[in-house]
Design an enzyme around this catalytic site. Structure first.
Site, short mmCIF file in Angstrom:
data_model
loop_
_atom_site.label_atom_id
_atom_site.label_comp_id
_atom_site.label_asym_id
_atom_site.label_seq_id
_atom_site.Cartn_x
_atom_site.Cartn_y
_atom_site.Cartn_z
N ASP A 1 62.83 95.80 73.83
CA ASP A 1 63.93 96.32 74.63
C ASP A 1 64.40 97.69 74.16
OD1 ASP A 1 65.67 96.09 76.74
OD2 ASP A 1 67.23 95.05 75.62
N CYS B 1 72.75 85.71 88.58
CA CYS B 1 71.50 85.72 89.36
C CYS B 1 70.45 84.81 88.76
CB CYS B 1 70.98 87.14 89.58
SG CYS B 1 70.83 88.16 88.12
N CYS C 1 68.94 80.83 90.45
CA CYS C 1 67.52 80.96 90.82
C CYS C 1 66.80 79.60 90.72
CB CYS C 1 66.84 81.97 89.91
SG CYS C 1 65.08 82.15 90.25
S1 SF4 Z 1 63.51 82.85 93.66
FE1 SF4 Z 1 65.35 83.38 94.81
S2 SF4 Z 1 67.01 83.49 93.27
FE2 SF4 Z 1 65.05 83.54 92.15
S3 SF4 Z 1 64.62 85.72 91.88
FE3 SF4 Z 1 63.57 85.08 93.74
S4 SF4 Z 1 65.02 85.53 95.41
FE4 SF4 Z 1 66.18 85.56 93.49
S1 SF4 Z 2 74.18 88.61 89.43
FE1 SF4 Z 2 72.58 89.78 88.36
S2 SF4 Z 2 72.52 91.77 89.42
FE2 SF4 Z 2 74.41 90.76 90.02
S3 SF4 Z 2 75.98 91.49 88.63
FE3 SF4 Z 2 75.15 89.64 87.69
S4 SF4 Z 2 73.44 90.34 86.38
FE4 SF4 Z 2 73.96 92.04 87.75
#
Ligand code: SF4
Ligand code: SF4
Length: 279
Positions: free
Chosen positions: A102, A213, A217
């Site tokens: 990183d 996010c 997922c």
């Molecule tokens: S599977 Fe759905 S939630 Fe996961 S990264 Fe792809 S679009 Fe985003």
């Molecule tokens: S959901 Fe993912 S892209 Fe959106 S604010 Fe949080 S870390 Fe950033």
């Protein structure tokens, strides 16, 4: 070293997977400055090894992002990769092997994609089943041509769109990403924030990072927990105002120097804690 020998070395170092890509294939994703830095670190760079280290250890409550609760991944991964670099140096003494976690000029996610290590989600992170996107990436840059068979690049995620609709700042839009609306960036950004960004941080449950996010997922549903002790043990889920109030930078480093948030110092954390108290 053969591919099998490298697999054994990466597994012994704690990697859940690894791959390789020719350095020149990364050039389109690198700025002039990044290329200069990489070629300064490793003149005549030929190959990049990229590895994934899982860190998910459950979803206990807290106000720190899940990635920042164990030992600082920069330290853990650099140590793991340095072990592999030493093995490679013993075998190929005249070549250079430079670890990075990183903090290198290499585009780690693009390297992982081209190396076939994991798929890229619409949230921009690399997903490696069964660990999901809860992985850290690390690289080894070398001037050795590894002469391993080329990998097939990974595909994309299932594209459900849940990360886009759940993003609290609206940072993810179609194929674009606005870091100035991303809570992961804003909770680390120094100084006074404009009112709109203050409001986003104040409404956010974390004072460092954002997991939203990743939490929504589907590729992370049922993610396997990390076996790596540094990310499982001595975890710090939360920081309180009292824990950071009045600390000098030096005192802060002494208390939290092995945590992934320590590099930023205490001021940003104090600001975020104060903003959340106001809401
Ligand atoms: S599977 Fe759905 S939630 Fe996961 S990264 Fe792809 S679009 Fe985003
Ligand atoms: S959901 Fe993912 S892209 Fe959106 S604010 Fe949080 S870390 Fe950033």
């Amino acid at each position: 070293m053969t591919g099998a020998e490298l697999s054994a070395a990466f597994a012994a170092a704690g990697a859940a997977g690894w791959g390789h890509v020719a350095y020149e294939r990364l050039l389109p994703a690198m700025s002039r400055e990044a290329r200069d830095r990489a070629e300064n670190l490793c003149p005549g760079a030929q190959s990049v090894l990229v590895a994934a280290f899982p860190y998910y250890a459950g979803r206990t409550p807290g106000n720190l992002s899940l990635y920042a609760r164990g030992r600082d991944y920069h330290l853990v991964i650099t140590e793991a990769l340095t072990t592999i670099c030493h093995m490679l140096e013993e075998k190929y003494g005249s070549y250079r092997f430079v670890p990075g976690a990183d903090n290198s000029p290499l585009p780690e996610r693009e390297a992982a994609r081209l190396a076939g290590l994991g798929m890229i989600g619409r949230h921009g992170l690399v997903i490696l089943p069964p660990y999901g996107s809860w992985i850290f990436l690390g690289t080894i840059l070398t001037d050795l041509d590894l002469s391993l068979p080329p990998a097939l690049p990974s595909g994309g995620c299932m594209a459900c769109g849940k990360c886009l609709s759940a993003c609290p700042g609206g940072a993810l839009r179609g194929d674009s990403f606005d870091p100035e609306r991303c809570l992961s960036h804003l909770t680390q950004k120094k100084g006074a924030l404009p009112p709109e960004q203050e409001a986003l941080v104040a409404a956010h449950p974390l004072i460092w990072g954002c997991d939203v996010c990743q939490l929504v997922c589907p590729h992370n549903a049922g993610a396997v927990e990390t076996p790596l002790a540094p990310f499982r043990e001595d975890r710090l889920d939360s920081l309180t105002s009292e824990a950071v109030e009045g600390l000098t930078n030096r005192q802060f480093r002494e208390a939290y120097g092995e945590r992934a948030f320590a590099w930023r110092g205490p001021a940003v954390l104090r600001r975020n804690l104060a903003l959340q108290k106001k809401k």
